[in-house]
Design an enzyme around this catalytic site. Structure first.
Site, PDB file in Angstrom:
ATOM      1  N   GLU A  53       0.807  -1.218   0.000  1.00 11.37           N
ATOM      2  CA  GLU A  53       0.000   0.000   0.000  1.00 11.37           C
ATOM      3  C   GLU A  53       0.842   1.271   0.000  1.00 11.37           C
ATOM      4  OE1 GLU A  53      -2.889  -0.391   3.102  1.00 11.37           O
ATOM      5  OE2 GLU A  53      -3.807  -2.143   2.163  1.00 11.37           O
ATOM      6  N   LYS A  95     -15.646  -1.337   1.915  1.00 16.11           N
ATOM      7  CA  LYS A  95     -14.879  -1.847   0.780  1.00 16.11           C
ATOM      8  C   LYS A  95     -15.865  -2.412  -0.238  1.00 16.11           C
ATOM      9  CE  LYS A  95     -10.678  -3.132   3.335  1.00 16.11           C
ATOM     10  NZ  LYS A  95      -9.913  -4.265   3.927  1.00 16.11           N
TER      11      LYS A  95
END
Length: 434
Positions: free
Chosen positions: A205, A343
């Site tokens: 990330e 999400k």
């Protein structure tokens, strides 16, 4: 003219070099939308099913050709002829076509790719930005970013159990300035790591993954970086964790086994001891948010953690809620957590995503719109964050184009909104007594 005439999916690669889906939707007018589907590394066991081929001779079994075929041969036939503006009807039709509670027949990745592409095609048809199409006239809140600048757990090879160490620039006056705060802290952190002889390679990330001596070493180093960049911890910038506790919870022994990531000699904690440890960290450092502090099935632990820290710290359910209104409703009823991570691929359609956000808000829970560790250049979640006035977004560090794409889209949106744009910073944490 807004009738869907063609739907086409192809296999592309995500930020980890693994296959994923890209879907295109076309209308009679020539309006067009494209959606790309992210993928997670640490996944909740209750998430909607990400359909993979399982053919070990191709992409190590991770191919998505089955999902691609499901879009091109099954879903396309079902939704061609629909008005592209009827998002709910299209999403419901795909859910019914799948017919399983977890989208395991067609694949949540297949369904989500279509859902995103449909929304983008509708916005293109109406000639308005995606956030305006999804949210209407009251879209104005730019989200406070949770910037994952240290990667641990399943996102890196660093010997730290917690998966993410984040900074939240709540003291900035605008999103543009918040992004600057974060970037400056990120670069200050890199200098500190280099000065200590620690690695500055980045994880999935975009955060650093150095071999710290433990959790507190990581936090102390971040605090030093905040100060080195000229900001005040606990005022300008707060800290957050994604513990991803399910990744090191031992179901057999019912303990949080830190040795899985931190090696021999690391702590092994009961639920009560895990709560004590998190409280100790909160009392010691300027921590404002903790995600998945307890295992996804440790409901008693979640309730006890919320009772202990729920007024002081945002307690976010990710694997715990998996963007699912059934789990969220139970959490609200039982007083477990005070926030939900959103999400889109955990649930599989934009319609269900928006329902989860709305349920959270009505209960006084915050909603944090989030990326996955396997991302693409698709920036839809930036538009979703603004469309819903969610107030918070989690989309990685200040490196890797797959993360920066979302931040840059938010900069564009802030510019487009002009004086109407609001960056609420600390006020986004309306679930806390601050």
């Amino acid at each position: 003219m807004s009738i869907i005439t063609d739907v086409y999916a192809r296999e592309v690669l995500d930020s980890r070099g693994n296959p994923t889906l890209e879907v295109e939707v076309y209308t009679e007018s020539g309006a067009f939308g494209r959606g790309m589907v992210p993928s997670g590394a640490s996944t909740g066991e209750h998430e909607a099913v990400e359909l993979r081929d399982g053919d070990k001779s191709r992409y190590g079994g991770l191919g998505t050709q089955k999902a691609v075929d499901n879009v091109n041969n099954i879903i396309a036939e079902a939704i061609i002829g629909y008005d592209v503006r009827d998002q709910q009807a299209i999403d419901r039709a795909m859910i019914a076509l799948d017919g399983t509670p977890n989208k395991g027949k067609l694949g949540a990745n297949a369904i989500l790719g279509v859902s995103i592409a449909v929304a983008r095609a509708a916005a293109d048809y109406l000639e308005i930005p995606l956030y305006s199409y999804l949210g209407g006239f009251n879209t104005k809140v730019l989200p406070t970013p949770m910037m994952n600048i240290i990667n641990g757990g399943s996102h890196s090879d660093a010997p730290i159990a917690f998966q993410e160490f984040m900074i939240l620039p709540v003291g900035a006056p605008t999103f543009k300035e918040a992004l600057r705060y974060g970037a400056e802290i990120f670069h200050a952190l890199k200098k500190i790591l280099k000065s200590r002889g620690l690695e500055t390679a980045v994880g999935d990330e975009g955060g650093f993954a150095p071999r710290f001596e433990g959790t507190e070493d990581g936090v102390e180093t971040i605090l030093a970086a905040i100060e080195a960049a000229g900001y005040v911890p606990g005022k300008d910038v707060f800290i957050g964790f994604d513990c991803a506790s399910s990744e090191f919870y031992d179901k057999e022994r019912k303990v949080y086994d830190y040795t899985k990531f931190e090696g021999e000699g690391a702590a092994v904690r009961t639920s009560a001891e895990q709560i004590d440890y998190l409280e100790e960290l909160v009392n010691k450092y300027p921590i404002i948010t903790i995600e998945d502090g307890m295992d996804e099935n440790d409901w008693d632990g979640w309730k006890a953690l919320t009772e202990r820290l729920g007024k002081k710290v945002q307690l976010v359910g990710d694997d715990f809620f998996v963007t699912n209104t059934d789990y969220l409703a139970r959490g609200i009823q039982e007083g477990a957590a005070n926030s939900i991570l959103i999400k889109v691929n955990q649930i599989g359609t934009l319609t269900e995503t928006f329902e989860a956000i709305e349920m959270a808000k009505e209960a006084g829970y915050t909603a944090v719109v989030s990326h996955r560790s396997g991302e693409t250049e698709d920036s839809t979640i930036a538009d979703i964050a603004v469309a819903t006035n969610a107030g918070q977004i989690k989309t990685g560090s200040l490196s890797r184009t797959d993360r920066i794409a979302k931040y840059n889209q938010l900069l564009r949106i802030e510019d487009q909104l002009g004086e109407v744009a609001e960056y609420r910073g600390l006020k986004s944490f309306y679930n806390l007594k601050k």
